[in-house]
Design a protein around this motif. Structure first.
Motif, mmCIF file in Angstrom:
data_model
loop_
_atom_site.group_PDB
_atom_site.id
_atom_site.type_symbol
_atom_site.label_atom_id
_atom_site.label_comp_id
_atom_site.label_asym_id
_atom_site.label_seq_id
_atom_site.Cartn_x
_atom_site.Cartn_y
_atom_site.Cartn_z
ATOM 1 N N TYR A 75 14.641 -27.593 28.448
ATOM 2 C CA TYR A 75 15.919 -26.986 28.081
ATOM 3 C C TYR A 75 15.721 -26.331 26.728
ATOM 4 N N ILE A 76 16.174 -25.091 26.602
ATOM 5 C CA ILE A 76 16.080 -24.366 25.348
ATOM 6 C C ILE A 76 17.488 -23.953 24.952
ATOM 7 N N PHE A 77 17.989 -24.545 23.867
ATOM 8 C CA PHE A 77 19.322 -24.214 23.358
ATOM 9 C C PHE A 77 19.181 -23.047 22.392
ATOM 10 N N CYS A 78 20.017 -22.019 22.595
ATOM 11 C CA CYS A 78 19.908 -20.811 21.802
ATOM 12 C C CYS A 78 21.293 -20.207 21.575
ATOM 13 N N ASP A 79 21.317 -18.995 21.004
ATOM 14 C CA ASP A 79 22.593 -18.295 20.800
ATOM 15 C C ASP A 79 22.689 -17.126 21.785
ATOM 16 N N ASP A 80 23.812 -16.427 21.731
ATOM 17 C CA ASP A 80 24.052 -15.313 22.656
ATOM 18 C C ASP A 80 22.971 -14.242 22.560
ATOM 19 N N ASP A 81 22.616 -13.846 21.333
ATOM 20 C CA ASP A 81 21.631 -12.770 21.157
ATOM 21 C C ASP A 81 20.296 -13.123 21.810
ATOM 22 N N TYR A 82 19.863 -14.347 21.628
ATOM 23 C CA TYR A 82 18.602 -14.820 22.195
ATOM 24 C C TYR A 82 18.641 -14.729 23.723
ATOM 25 N N LEU A 83 19.760 -15.175 24.301
ATOM 26 C CA LEU A 83 19.872 -15.197 25.756
ATOM 27 C C LEU A 83 20.063 -13.791 26.344
ATOM 28 N N VAL A 84 20.773 -12.929 25.639
ATOM 29 C CA VAL A 84 20.925 -11.542 26.091
ATOM 30 C C VAL A 84 19.554 -10.870 26.138
ATOM 31 N N GLU A 85 18.736 -11.125 25.152
ATOM 32 C CA GLU A 85 17.388 -10.545 25.117
ATOM 33 C C GLU A 85 16.559 -11.003 26.329
ATOM 34 N N ILE A 86 16.641 -12.279 26.665
ATOM 35 C CA ILE A 86 15.940 -12.803 27.847
ATOM 36 C C ILE A 86 16.511 -12.160 29.112
ATOM 37 N N ASN A 87 17.830 -12.069 29.160
ATOM 38 C CA ASN A 87 18.505 -11.463 30.313
ATOM 39 C C ASN A 87 18.036 -10.022 30.531
ATOM 40 N N GLN A 88 17.924 -9.265 29.441
ATOM 41 C CA GLN A 88 17.478 -7.874 29.529
ATOM 42 C C GLN A 88 15.995 -7.787 29.900
ATOM 43 N N GLN A 89 15.183 -8.575 29.229
ATOM 44 C CA GLN A 89 13.737 -8.484 29.388
ATOM 45 C C GLN A 89 13.259 -8.932 30.772
ATOM 46 N N TYR A 90 13.813 -10.033 31.276
ATOM 47 C CA TYR A 90 13.293 -10.614 32.509
ATOM 48 C C TYR A 90 14.153 -10.363 33.750
ATOM 49 N N LEU A 91 15.451 -10.129 33.556
ATOM 50 C CA LEU A 91 16.344 -9.995 34.706
ATOM 51 C C LEU A 91 17.001 -8.619 34.802
ATOM 52 N N ASP A 92 16.746 -7.755 33.817
ATOM 53 C CA ASP A 92 17.329 -6.414 33.799
ATOM 54 C C ASP A 92 18.858 -6.431 33.780
ATOM 55 N N HIS A 93 19.441 -7.464 33.169
ATOM 56 C CA HIS A 93 20.899 -7.553 33.019
ATOM 57 C C HIS A 93 21.229 -7.412 31.539
ATOM 58 N N ASP A 94 22.285 -6.678 31.238
ATOM 59 C CA ASP A 94 22.711 -6.505 29.852
ATOM 60 C C ASP A 94 24.069 -7.165 29.665
ATOM 61 N N THR A 95 24.118 -8.459 29.962
ATOM 62 C CA THR A 95 25.388 -9.176 29.887
ATOM 63 C C THR A 95 25.217 -10.517 29.194
ATOM 64 N N LEU A 96 26.340 -11.034 28.699
ATOM 65 C CA LEU A 96 26.362 -12.383 28.149
ATOM 66 C C LEU A 96 26.384 -13.377 29.297
ATOM 67 N N THR A 97 25.740 -14.497 29.118
ATOM 68 C CA THR A 97 25.766 -15.560 30.112
ATOM 69 C C THR A 97 25.571 -16.888 29.398
ATOM 70 N N ASP A 98 25.945 -17.964 30.056
ATOM 71 C CA ASP A 98 25.803 -19.276 29.429
ATOM 72 C C ASP A 98 24.463 -19.924 29.731
ATOM 73 N N VAL A 99 23.875 -19.602 30.888
ATOM 74 C CA VAL A 99 22.630 -20.259 31.282
ATOM 75 C C VAL A 99 21.761 -19.309 32.113
ATOM 76 N N ILE A 100 20.473 -19.375 31.850
ATOM 77 C CA ILE A 100 19.478 -18.687 32.668
ATOM 78 C C ILE A 100 18.388 -19.710 32.961
ATOM 79 N N SER A 101 18.041 -19.828 34.229
ATOM 80 C CA SER A 101 16.984 -20.787 34.576
ATOM 81 C C SER A 101 15.832 -20.064 35.264
#
Length: 141
Positions: free
Chosen positions: A38-64
């Motif tokens: 489990y990696i606890f982070c902030d919105d910016d960190y998770l948005v970057e992962i969302n963009q880089q790996y999932l091609d989504h540019d949205t806020l989310t609470d969890v990515i697995s």
């Protein structure tokens, strides 16, 4: 093995209790516990992962990210503490309750539960509720 990692100031209370609970959840689904991070982070960190790996540019609470091998669960679960706090307010629940829901949500994905259509989402929500009932913290008296 379940581990908790931090990319933000947040620290999870009762790590041992949460680890024990998640292990019970995995066993209750007939699965074997592998390495789950489990990696606890902030919105910016998770948005970057969302963009880089999932091609989504949205806020989310969890990515697995699921690296499970057969019945043995492995993966990385990223959680935005900011989203969890905001969602707790939106859903009128405590932060701790919403956090547990997100913690178990990632593991349930590894167990094969989906949430892309309404029917699957209803099953996922029911499973989250069922598994949250397994959480107990020992109180020193």
């Amino acid at each position: 093995m379940i581990s908790f990692n931090y990319e933000t100031e947040f620290l999870l209370d009762s790590e041992d209790a949460h680890e024990s609970w998640l292990s019970k959840v995995i066993a209750s689904e007939g699965k074997k516990e592998g390495e789950i991070n489990y990696i606890f982070c902030d919105d910016d960190y998770l948005v970057e992962i969302n963009q880089q790996y999932l091609d989504h540019d949205t806020l989310t609470d969890v990515i697995s990210f699921d690296y499970s091998i057969g019945n043995e669960l492995h993966g990385d679960i990223f959680i935005s503490v900011e989203r969890v706090r905001e969602n707790a307010l939106d859903f009128a629940v405590t932060f701790e309750e919403e956090l547990r829901r997100v913690l178990v949500h990632g593991v349930l994905h590894y167990c094969g539960y989906k949430d892309k259509c309404e029917e699957d989402e209803l099953v996922m929500r029911a499973k989250e509720e069922e598994k949250m009932q397994l959480f107990h913290v020992k109180h020193n008296t």
